[in-house]
Scaffold this motif. Sequence first.
Motif, PDB file in Angstrom:
ATOM      1  N   LEU A 179      34.584  17.119  10.152  1.00  0.00           N
ATOM      2  CA  LEU A 179      34.111  18.267   9.383  1.00  0.00           C
ATOM      3  C   LEU A 179      33.090  17.844   8.330  1.00  0.00           C
ATOM      4  O   LEU A 179      32.095  18.541   8.094  1.00  0.00           O
ATOM      5  CB  LEU A 179      35.292  18.984   8.733  1.00  0.00           C
ATOM      6  CG  LEU A 179      36.278  19.667   9.695  1.00  0.00           C
ATOM      7  CD1 LEU A 179      37.486  20.189   8.928  1.00  0.00           C
ATOM      8  CD2 LEU A 179      35.589  20.804  10.445  1.00  0.00           C
ATOM      9  N   ARG A 202      29.574  17.455   9.615  1.00  0.00           N
ATOM     10  CA  ARG A 202      28.882  18.679  10.026  1.00  0.00           C
ATOM     11  C   ARG A 202      28.407  19.533   8.836  1.00  0.00           C
ATOM     12  O   ARG A 202      27.758  20.556   9.049  1.00  0.00           O
ATOM     13  CB  ARG A 202      29.791  19.528  10.907  1.00  0.00           C
ATOM     14  CG  ARG A 202      30.275  18.846  12.173  1.00  0.00           C
ATOM     15  CD  ARG A 202      30.612  19.861  13.230  1.00  0.00           C
ATOM     16  NE  ARG A 202      29.422  20.547  13.716  1.00  0.00           N
ATOM     17  CZ  ARG A 202      29.440  21.743  14.296  1.00  0.00           C
ATOM     18  NH1 ARG A 202      30.584  22.398  14.440  1.00  0.00           N
ATOM     19  NH2 ARG A 202      28.325  22.305  14.716  1.00  0.00           N
ATOM     20  N   LYS A 203      28.731  19.117   7.625  1.00  0.00           N
ATOM     21  CA  LYS A 203      28.422  19.950   6.463  1.00  0.00           C
ATOM     22  C   LYS A 203      26.936  20.213   6.282  1.00  0.00           C
ATOM     23  O   LYS A 203      26.540  21.240   5.727  1.00  0.00           O
ATOM     24  CB  LYS A 203      29.004  19.315   5.199  1.00  0.00           C
ATOM     25  CG  LYS A 203      30.517  19.493   5.092  1.00  0.00           C
ATOM     26  CD  LYS A 203      31.061  19.009   3.770  1.00  0.00           C
ATOM     27  CE  LYS A 203      32.554  19.302   3.666  1.00  0.00           C
ATOM     28  NZ  LYS A 203      33.130  18.827   2.385  1.00  0.00           N
ATOM     29  N   GLU A 207      37.759  24.401  10.656  1.00  0.00           N
ATOM     30  CA  GLU A 207      38.965  23.783  10.097  1.00  0.00           C
ATOM     31  C   GLU A 207      40.213  24.566  10.488  1.00  0.00           C
ATOM     32  O   GLU A 207      41.253  23.992  10.836  1.00  0.00           O
ATOM     33  CB  GLU A 207      38.844  23.707   8.573  1.00  0.00           C
ATOM     34  CG  GLU A 207      39.986  22.965   7.904  1.00  0.00           C
ATOM     35  CD  GLU A 207      39.775  22.817   6.409  1.00  0.00           C
ATOM     36  OE1 GLU A 207      40.497  22.025   5.783  1.00  0.00           O
ATOM     37  OE2 GLU A 207      38.879  23.496   5.857  1.00  0.00           O
ATOM     38  N   ILE A 217      32.247  25.818   8.726  1.00  0.00           N
ATOM     39  CA  ILE A 217      33.152  24.686   8.487  1.00  0.00           C
ATOM     40  C   ILE A 217      34.572  25.179   8.275  1.00  0.00           C
ATOM     41  O   ILE A 217      35.538  24.630   8.816  1.00  0.00           O
ATOM     42  CB  ILE A 217      32.691  23.876   7.255  1.00  0.00           C
ATOM     43  CG1 ILE A 217      31.352  23.188   7.538  1.00  0.00           C
ATOM     44  CG2 ILE A 217      33.747  22.845   6.869  1.00  0.00           C
ATOM     45  CD1 ILE A 217      31.413  22.101   8.582  1.00  0.00           C
ATOM     46  N   ASP A 250      35.673  24.801  19.672  1.00  0.00           N
ATOM     47  CA  ASP A 250      35.637  23.899  18.514  1.00  0.00           C
ATOM     48  C   ASP A 250      36.383  22.606  18.802  1.00  0.00           C
ATOM     49  O   ASP A 250      35.962  21.522  18.372  1.00  0.00           O
ATOM     50  CB  ASP A 250      36.233  24.591  17.281  1.00  0.00           C
ATOM     51  CG  ASP A 250      35.213  25.443  16.546  1.00  0.00           C
ATOM     52  OD1 ASP A 250      34.009  25.169  16.681  1.00  0.00           O
ATOM     53  OD2 ASP A 250      35.611  26.382  15.829  1.00  0.00           O
ATOM     54  N   ASP A 254      39.047  15.473   9.347  1.00  0.00           N
ATOM     55  CA  ASP A 254      38.360  15.529   8.048  1.00  0.00           C
ATOM     56  C   ASP A 254      37.003  14.838   8.119  1.00  0.00           C
ATOM     57  O   ASP A 254      36.008  15.324   7.554  1.00  0.00           O
ATOM     58  CB  ASP A 254      39.223  14.876   6.969  1.00  0.00           C
ATOM     59  CG  ASP A 254      40.450  15.704   6.613  1.00  0.00           C
ATOM     60  OD1 ASP A 254      40.463  16.905   6.951  1.00  0.00           O
ATOM     61  OD2 ASP A 254      41.387  15.153   6.015  1.00  0.00           O
TER      62      ASP A 254
END
Length: 355
Positions: free
Chosen positions: A14, A17-18, A30, A26, A84, A11
């Motif tokens: 992620l 990286r937004k 995920e 994203i 990833d 979490d």
Amino acid sequence: MINRKNKKLIDEYLASRKDEVSPLSISLAETHLRLLLEFADETYFLDLPKRKQTFAQYIKSPEARRDGKEEKLSHEYSRKVISDAKHFFEWLRDGKEYPEITARFLKSFRISKESRDDEDQELYALDELLKIIATPCYTTLDERTQASCVFLFLSGMRISAFLTMPIKALDLEARTVKQWPSLGMHTKLGIKATTKLLNIPELLEIVRKWDENVRGVLPPDGFWYAPLSPLTGEIDPNAEVGEYRDAGFRKDLAAFLSKASLEYKSSHKFRHGHIRFLRDKATDVRDLEAIAKNAMQTLSTMLNYGRMSKTEAHEEIDSLCGGTVPQASVSRNGKPDQATINWVLTHLMKEQSGT
């Protein structure tokens, strides 16, 4: 059981990286990292280097599937998942400064070329598109799905860009598409390009009919992949469109292909078919460069799209040795000369070395 500390790390990764990638990227990351969580189970990520089975080995085994099918995940999907996962562990090493993430451990996040070569490349070929346009449409949903299939083949666009394409991005008379992030389109890495549709009249006619339909109902900034009313089934100019539409598209695609008596393949295989169609007609260096540029792709990656099946490769070898290629195989308009072959090999070597 999922390790809570692992979930917290993902979490955090992620969230970091937004600001770097699109919301769709994203979401995909995920989904891919969910497989990493399942692989780790109760094992803390920093203890994974001690595990005998690598994540790459797990991904290439049937146990990684969650849909009940017995066959392995495709090479391309496996590659994206592993990529990833490796990027996540590189973030742990560099961003969190965890010494447990060693270079040796990171090297395990790769997939052998042999596993790719064992698979025949999937794509949508022109004869399948002709079956798609010959399939009767009884609803607006059918018309939208049929037109979408044709457009994806003619354009070679990625599904994320297509589903976010506004009507004003398409110029059918010039057969061009403005794949511009400034128009709200989700292109890979935010790249901007104006690309060209294939000139296949029978297919363009299907696209033209749908284009006239959506332009008669929606404004220029409305989606070409128009939202439909759940009540009437018709184009709805007042509908609220969700951010992620690919799941619904996959469902509609599978249903329409069933009506056309065709095997379901992912929407990305239209892109493979587009590139293979053009590559089979290429005769020189300029052709290959044009195909790669129009696909918004590097030459080395483009040449991996729409690869030959084993049967086609064997037939081509027979042809090169003076044999006759059966009528059912893919034909070509001419052969590249030795200068072209040498140029391509040199170009690929430069791309691999980063020079």
